[in-house]
Scaffold this motif. Structure first.
Motif, mmCIF file in Angstrom:
data_model
loop_
_atom_site.group_PDB
_atom_site.id
_atom_site.type_symbol
_atom_site.label_atom_id
_atom_site.label_comp_id
_atom_site.label_asym_id
_atom_site.label_seq_id
_atom_site.Cartn_x
_atom_site.Cartn_y
_atom_site.Cartn_z
ATOM 1 N N LEU A 119 -46.803 18.531 -40.944
ATOM 2 C CA LEU A 119 -46.528 17.514 -39.538
ATOM 3 C C LEU A 119 -47.158 16.192 -40.568
ATOM 4 O O LEU A 119 -48.330 15.798 -40.762
ATOM 5 N N LYS A 120 -46.544 15.220 -40.363
ATOM 6 C CA LYS A 120 -46.676 14.166 -40.363
ATOM 7 C C LYS A 120 -47.009 12.844 -38.931
ATOM 8 O O LYS A 120 -47.097 12.328 -38.550
ATOM 9 N N VAL A 121 -48.394 11.954 -39.531
ATOM 10 C CA VAL A 121 -49.321 11.544 -38.688
ATOM 11 C C VAL A 121 -49.074 9.556 -38.683
ATOM 12 O O VAL A 121 -50.224 9.783 -39.910
ATOM 13 N N TRP A 122 -48.917 9.278 -38.306
ATOM 14 C CA TRP A 122 -48.516 7.658 -38.498
ATOM 15 C C TRP A 122 -49.905 7.364 -37.304
ATOM 16 O O TRP A 122 -49.484 7.096 -36.018
ATOM 17 N N PRO A 141 -39.287 3.493 -32.674
ATOM 18 C CA PRO A 141 -37.988 2.356 -31.940
ATOM 19 C C PRO A 141 -39.157 1.374 -31.643
ATOM 20 O O PRO A 141 -38.722 0.392 -30.943
ATOM 21 N N TYR A 142 -40.641 1.623 -30.934
ATOM 22 C CA TYR A 142 -40.779 0.942 -30.242
ATOM 23 C C TYR A 142 -41.904 -0.129 -30.894
ATOM 24 O O TYR A 142 -42.373 -1.242 -30.220
ATOM 25 N N GLY A 143 -42.426 0.391 -31.660
ATOM 26 C CA GLY A 143 -43.013 0.135 -33.065
ATOM 27 C C GLY A 143 -44.668 -0.437 -32.509
ATOM 28 O O GLY A 143 -44.932 -0.783 -32.713
ATOM 29 N N ARG A 144 -44.989 0.726 -32.018
ATOM 30 C CA ARG A 144 -46.261 1.107 -31.853
ATOM 31 C C ARG A 144 -46.830 2.123 -32.602
ATOM 32 O O ARG A 144 -46.083 2.832 -32.808
ATOM 33 N N VAL A 145 -48.367 2.537 -32.759
ATOM 34 C CA VAL A 145 -49.083 3.349 -32.918
ATOM 35 C C VAL A 145 -49.027 4.009 -31.814
ATOM 36 O O VAL A 145 -49.606 3.866 -31.273
ATOM 37 N N PRO A 146 -49.427 6.097 -31.723
ATOM 38 C CA PRO A 146 -49.029 6.921 -33.255
ATOM 39 C C PRO A 146 -48.000 6.770 -32.714
ATOM 40 O O PRO A 146 -47.466 6.624 -32.233
#
Length: 216
Positions: free
Chosen positions: A7-10, A54-59
């Protein structure tokens, strides 16, 4: 060697929305590759990142082990619910109709009401200056007054609930606690006085920080 995808988390460490997901990973021991997004460099608006969120937010997350194809998801509470169902962690979000409804009640309250004044005060007092977005003192004062008014409205609700129950939805933590914890934990850095107004909230924070439910 296992072929299982990770799993990858930004995330960004200053984002309490990111901290919701990271806290859940820490408390459950779910493995994940953690990828920091430099908000101060506006990496969240980069072309590569916008393909993920596409909303340009984290996470945001990408689960690469769903039906053999990557699955991207954003919005912290949606991510938490997904991870519970994906990994069968229903002690954090019960599957039973009424039990889940009770957890949802506090999850929605934490997400929509109780979290916001902590974030607003932390933003005005520590985060906005850190990101070079400080405002005029008169504007900050008005916004602080509004945030404090809302905080003082919500603290009695939290104090009452946590004085009668160790966690928001009962005897052990659920996603409701995960959702509120990173926001309420901002109180120290943001200079929010809790010990007199809401000692049960401080005790709840301490229980969660110590992960005391693991010792029961």
């Amino acid at each position: 060697m296992s072929s299982r995808k990770v799993l990858k988390v930004w995330f960004h460490p200053a984002s309490p929305y990111s901290r919701r997901v990271l806290t859940f990973l820490d408390w459950t021991g779910l493995p994940a590759e953690r990828l920091q997004v430099a908000l101060e460099k506006r990496e969240q608006k980069s072309e590569n990142y916008l393909t993920i969120n596409p909303y340009g937010r984290v996470p945001a997350i990408v689960d690469e082990d769903v039906d053999g194809s990557p699955f991207a998801l954003s919005e912290s509470v949606a991510i938490l619910r997904y991870l519970v169902d994906r990994h069968g962690l229903h002690e954090w979000y019960p599957a039973g109709l009424r039990e889940r409804a009770a957890a949802d009640q506090w999850l929605e309250y934490a997400s929509q009401q109780a979290s916001r004044p902590f974030l607003d005060l932390a933003w005005l007092r520590i985060l906005a200056p850190r990101f070079g977005m400080a405002q005029e003192p008169d504007v900050v004062r008005v916004q602080e007054e509004a945030a404090l008014k809302k905080l003082h409205r919500e603290l009695p609700v939290l104090q009452s609930r946590l004085a009668e129950s160790p966690y928001l939805a009962g005897m052990r933590p659920t996603l409701a606690d995960v959702a509120l914890y990173p926001f309420a934990a901002l109180h120290v850095d943001a200079g929010i006085e809790l010990i007199k107004a809401a000692p049960a909230v401080v005790a709840w924070l301490d229980r969660l920080a110590a992960q005391s439910w693991r010792k029961d």
